[in-house]
Design a protein around this motif. Structure first.
Motif: not given
Length: 294
Positions: A234-256
């Motif tokens: 998750i740290k590497k994902w957050n460094q490379d794609h921070p916006i994508f990580v935020v969206m993934s957790f905001l829309f966790f019911p869909i992405f999860g």
């Protein structure tokens, strides 16, 4: 899995609907219902085989489906799974009455001196835009080319000479190396130079400055880290794609659920992978492999 669990119930419902709707109707409507019922069952059969086909193509794959270069013996071993086409797969499944019949693993041995490397480039359409793909092709010379040339008629020899084919050996086999979607004109040349140096000039197995890919995941948690931001990376994902990580957790019911399914099948694909069945006498002479980093 989407094919099996999506289209399979749809086809079953279609068969049930038409059978129920025309129950007790006239002869014409009954025949129409019978035809639709047969068509629906046929669709169920094809859909089921299609789902199993793509599932099997991803599962039970070879860990080392690649090329092995033995410069000591000047040999090349090509390893691949002989996956049938979808139509052949359905036909063979019905013939064998088993959709899980074995797909053979093929190991082909070539002499290094019988290979002709060919640079191939062609224009393909990727969506609406043309794109040039580059490939390093390998042709295997026909060992009986000289005898066949001598046996040709004067007419065929004249035709070959006009087409400038008189000195080009016929290929008895042909395959490509590398992914044409990621290769360029320069990487094709570099790959050929590397292989030539390794086989003929005692070049290194791993050129200076290059590194092997990371080892394949060996646990479900590692697979989750490979495909999305819900795993140990998750740290590497957050460094490379921070916006994508935020969206993934905001829309966790869909992405999860999507990533849960994706990561699970990624793990299963690695767990079901198997080593190519090389003869022990061939593998024993190769020594220890260069291992990827953990």
């Amino acid at each position: 899995m989407l094919i099996i669990f999506g289209f399979f119930p749809l086809m079953m419902y279609s068969a049930y609907f038409f059978t129920w709707f025309f129950n007790g109707a006239g002869v014409v409507l009954f025949l129409m219902a019978l035809v639709m019922f047969a068509f629906s069952l046929f669709g169920v059969c094809v859909t089921f085989h299609g789902g199993v086909y793509f599932l099997r193509a991803d599962m039970f794959s070879l860990k080392n489906d690649s090329l092995f270069f033995d410069r000591k013996k000047k040999k090349i071993y090509r390893v691949f799974r002989n996956i049938p086409g979808l139509i052949d797969y359905v036909r063979n499944s019905l013939k064998k009455r088993n959709p899980f019949y074995a797909w053979p693993t093929v190991i082909v041995e070539y002499d290094w001196d019988s290979l002709i490397f060919v640079y191939v480039s062609k224009v393909v359409m990727l969506g609406q835009l043309p794109s040039t793909v580059h490939t390093l092709g390998v042709g295997i010379k026909d060992p009986d080319f000289a005898q066949k040339q001598a046996a040709k008629s004067d007419h065929d020899k004249a035709w070959d000479q006009m087409l400038k084919h008189e000195a080009i050996p016929d290929f008895v086999d042909f395959f490509t190396i590398g992914n044409p979607l990621v290769m360029s004109e320069y990487s094709v040349q570099a790959l050929w130079a590397y292989l030539h140096a390794y086989m003929e000039d005692n070049g290194p197995a791993l050129p200076a400055g290059e590194s092997l890919a990371e080892a394949a995941p060996n646990s479900w948690w590692q697979s989750m880290g490979c495909i999305g931001p819900y795993g140990p990376n998750i740290k590497k994902w957050n460094q490379d794609h921070p916006i994508f990580v935020v969206m993934s957790f905001l829309f966790f019911p869909i992405f999860g659920p999507l990533y849960l399914l994706w990561g699970t099948f990624n793990w299963l694909s690695h767990k079901t992978a198997f080593e190519a069945p090389f003869p022990p006498e061939i593998r024993a002479e190769w020594g220890e492999p260069v291992l990827p980093k953990k």
